[in-house]
Write an enzyme that holds these catalytic residues in place. Structure first.
Site, short mmCIF file in Angstrom:
data_model
loop_
_atom_site.label_atom_id
_atom_site.label_comp_id
_atom_site.label_asym_id
_atom_site.label_seq_id
_atom_site.Cartn_x
_atom_site.Cartn_y
_atom_site.Cartn_z
N GLU A 1 0.82 -1.22 0.00
CA GLU A 1 0.00 0.00 0.00
C GLU A 1 0.85 1.26 0.00
O GLU A 1 0.83 2.03 0.96
CB GLU A 1 -0.85 0.05 1.28
CG GLU A 1 -1.83 -1.06 1.44
CD GLU A 1 -2.51 -1.00 2.79
OE1 GLU A 1 -3.64 -1.46 2.87
OE2 GLU A 1 -1.91 -0.51 3.78
N PRO A 2 1.60 1.51 -1.05
CA PRO A 2 2.42 2.73 -1.06
C PRO A 2 1.57 3.99 -1.25
O PRO A 2 0.63 3.98 -2.05
CB PRO A 2 3.34 2.53 -2.27
CG PRO A 2 2.66 1.53 -3.13
CD PRO A 2 1.73 0.71 -2.27
N GLY A 3 1.88 5.02 -0.52
CA GLY A 3 1.25 6.32 -0.72
C GLY A 3 2.31 7.32 -1.15
O GLY A 3 2.43 7.68 -2.32
N ARG A 4 3.14 7.69 -0.18
CA ARG A 4 4.20 8.68 -0.42
C ARG A 4 5.08 8.30 -1.61
O ARG A 4 5.45 9.15 -2.43
CB ARG A 4 5.06 8.77 0.85
CG ARG A 4 6.06 9.89 0.88
CD ARG A 4 7.03 9.70 2.05
NE ARG A 4 6.37 9.47 3.31
CZ ARG A 4 5.98 10.44 4.15
NH1 ARG A 4 6.22 11.69 3.86
NH2 ARG A 4 5.39 10.14 5.29
N ARG B 1 3.86 19.72 7.33
CA ARG B 1 4.80 18.65 7.66
C ARG B 1 6.04 19.12 8.39
O ARG B 1 6.60 18.39 9.20
CB ARG B 1 5.18 17.85 6.41
CG ARG B 1 4.02 17.03 5.85
CD ARG B 1 4.46 16.05 4.79
NE ARG B 1 5.31 15.01 5.33
CZ ARG B 1 6.62 14.97 5.20
NH1 ARG B 1 7.27 15.90 4.53
NH2 ARG B 1 7.31 13.99 5.73
N TYR C 1 6.47 17.20 11.73
CA TYR C 1 7.51 16.15 11.79
C TYR C 1 8.92 16.68 11.57
O TYR C 1 9.81 15.91 11.25
CB TYR C 1 7.31 15.10 10.68
CG TYR C 1 5.94 14.63 10.37
CD1 TYR C 1 5.18 13.98 11.34
CD2 TYR C 1 5.41 14.77 9.10
CE1 TYR C 1 3.93 13.49 11.02
CE2 TYR C 1 4.16 14.28 8.78
CZ TYR C 1 3.41 13.65 9.75
OH TYR C 1 2.17 13.15 9.44
N CYS D 1 0.06 33.23 12.00
CA CYS D 1 0.45 33.79 13.29
C CYS D 1 0.95 32.68 14.21
O CYS D 1 0.32 32.37 15.23
CB CYS D 1 -0.75 34.47 13.92
SG CYS D 1 -1.11 36.01 13.14
N TYR E 1 1.06 14.18 1.47
CA TYR E 1 0.73 14.72 2.79
C TYR E 1 0.86 16.24 2.87
O TYR E 1 1.26 16.78 3.90
CB TYR E 1 1.58 14.02 3.88
CG TYR E 1 1.39 12.51 3.87
CD1 TYR E 1 0.20 11.94 4.29
CD2 TYR E 1 2.39 11.67 3.37
CE1 TYR E 1 0.01 10.57 4.23
CE2 TYR E 1 2.20 10.29 3.31
CZ TYR E 1 1.00 9.75 3.75
OH TYR E 1 0.81 8.39 3.69
C1 LIG Z 1 -2.46 1.43 6.77
C2 LIG Z 1 -1.58 2.31 5.96
N1 LIG Z 1 -1.22 1.89 4.74
C3 LIG Z 1 -0.44 2.65 3.94
C4 LIG Z 1 0.00 3.89 4.37
C5 LIG Z 1 0.85 4.70 3.43
O1 LIG Z 1 2.05 5.05 3.95
P1 LIG Z 1 3.13 5.72 2.99
O2 LIG Z 1 2.53 6.95 2.43
O3 LIG Z 1 4.26 6.02 3.88
O4 LIG Z 1 3.45 4.74 1.93
C6 LIG Z 1 -0.34 4.35 5.63
C7 LIG Z 1 0.12 5.66 6.12
O5 LIG Z 1 -0.18 6.15 7.14
C8 LIG Z 1 -1.17 3.55 6.45
O6 LIG Z 1 -1.54 3.94 7.66
#
Ligand SMILES: Cc1ncc(COP(=O)(O)O)c(C=O)c1O
Length: 420
Positions: free
Chosen positions: A279-282, A319, A323, A350, A379
């Site tokens: 499940e890649p997002g970033r 971000r 972080y 502010c 993000y």
């Molecule tokens: C359950 C789950 N899957 C996938 C992701 C995606 O993470 P990333 O964007 O670091 O790949 C997250 C991020 O919070 C998550 O909580």
């Protein structure tokens, strides 16, 4: 003109002039290239695997359509994300629904919509989902989210797989009680396990460690209850390049060692390997995005530090404040000029913590110049707020050197439209 910073064939100064600032720009070509790499290095390479885009990183109707056309699944962590995905035409069967505190309404929505996989986080959710599904005459596919007890090397706010985490079941609870309970329920189809150990990871050791722990658990569930998993979801968390990080690694660096562990485990067991999901997002979206700002002020403060103020800030990019993220920046009109000024790039809110980049080395700038902050695809837009009543920026997509508006800029009227 002519010598300006270009992003995937588009002049960033032109984009700022045409669409205004602050402006998110996403390269659809870059997103598609990452999806292609996922196919070539993962789903086409290993049988019975799938890649799911974690839309919390960046979610628009257009990105859903791209994911659909690239054959990707999508995750969701709220009813709002499910709604947006289905509205854009995603097949609900390709959705994976997460969350540590799903509401009853969201569970009903997921069941009624036909979400393909619900990742159950805890016992009370399991019981409620079973009741809802029985009432609706449905039998949703479920995984359990487990906290494998692996501490990933990342910021504590984005580390999620350690024992003391708000996410998921403990290994012991799954083994001693929850798995058997799910197997016995008529309203759910218990298909396997999920873990996600954290975000922005540049090494593969913690993923591999988590895989081993979860495989051992699956082995024990098989011995104890005869449970054979149909799916193992290894989450996301694959790191990307920001200012102080190494270059974005290829996806193979993460998936190959995990697949080696999984394949060898099932070979030894003599069982068919379950479907493996990532499940890649970033990793898909971060490098594909930039944010363009206009400089509103330049000053040297009493401590002798140069501050460059821009027309956005923590509402469009929280971000750094959240972080301590660090970004690279390019002065759009002078991409090749010597970087002889050390400046902190500050937002307009502010809040002293409203900083986008601390101590960036840039050429001298003045009011009206533009800055392109790199790698803001993930993000940023998805975490944007209206703090100080700043309008959320527009999103422009670029494809084959042409730009088009993907999300219009918020207006003052939008911001008060729900006030009664
Ligand atoms: C359950 C789950 N899957 C996938 C992701 C995606 O993470 P990333 O964007 O670091 O790949 C997250 C991020 O919070 C998550 O909580």
């Amino acid at each position: 003109m002519g010598n300006n910073f270009e992003f995937y064939g588009c002049d960033a100064a032109e984009l700022a002039r045409e669409y205004g600032t602050p402006l998110y720009v996403i390269s659809n070509d870059a997103v598609r290239a990452r999806c292609r790499e996922l196919r070539e290095s993962f789903t086409d390479r290993y049988e019975n695997t799938r890649a799911v885009y974690a839309c919390k990183a960046f979610l628009t109707q257009e990105i859903c359509r791209i994911m659909k056309s690239e054959g990707m699944g999508m995750d969701a962590v709220s009813g709002g994300e499910i709604y947006a995905e289905v509205k854009a035409g995603m097949d609900p069967g390709m959705l994976v629904f997460h969350g540590n505190s799903k509401t009853k309404a969201e569970l009903i929505q997921a069941v009624e919509t036909g979400v393909g996989t619900i990742v159950v986080d805890n016992m009370s959710e399991l019981e409620l989902l079973n009741e809802i599904a029985l009432e609706k005459g449905a039998k949703p596919g479920i995984l359990f989210r487990v906290a494998p007890g692996v501490d990933s090397h990342t910021h504590s706010y984005i580390s999620t797989g350690q024992l003391d985490s708000k996410f998921g079941f403990s290994i012991e609870e799954v083994e001693n009680h929850a798995a058997k309970a799910a197997m016995d329920m008529e309203g759910v189809d218990f298909r396997g396990l999920h873990f996600h150990i954290g975000s922005q990871l540049h090494e593969n050791d913690t993923h591999v460690m988590a895989v081993k722990i979860v495989l051992e658990l699956l082995g024990r569930l098989r011995d104890k209850y005869g449970f054979k998993a149909a799916e193992l979801n290894c989450g996301g968390g694959f790191g990307v390049h920001y200012k102080d990080d190494p270059e974005t690694p290829g996806i193979s660096m993460f998936v190959d060692p995990m697949m080696a562990e999984i394949d060898s485990f099932y070979e030894k067991l003599g069982d068919e390997r379950p479907m493996v999901t990532i499940e890649p997002g970033r990793w898909i979206i971060s490098d594909a995005g930039i944010t363009i700002y206009e400089v509103g002020s330049v000053k040297v403060n009493g401590a002798g530090k140069t501050y460059v103020g821009v027309d956005g800030g923590m509402p469009d990019n929280p971000r750094t404040a959240l972080y301590q993220a660090s970004y690279e920046v390019v002065v759009v009109e002078k991409p090749d000029a010597p970087k002889d000024v050390r400046a902190t790039i500050a937002g307009k809110c502010c809040e002293s913590g409203d900083i986008i980049i601390y101590d960036a080395d840039i050429p001298a700038v003045e009011r009206g110049d533009h800055l392109a902050v790199l790698s803001t695809g993930a993000y940023n837009y998805s975490m944007a707020s209206n703090y100080n009543r700043l309008c959320r920026p527009a999103v422009v997509a670029v494809e084959n050197g042409e730009a088009h508006l993907s999300v219009r800029r918020e207006t003052y009227e939008d911001m008060i439209s729900r006030d009664l």
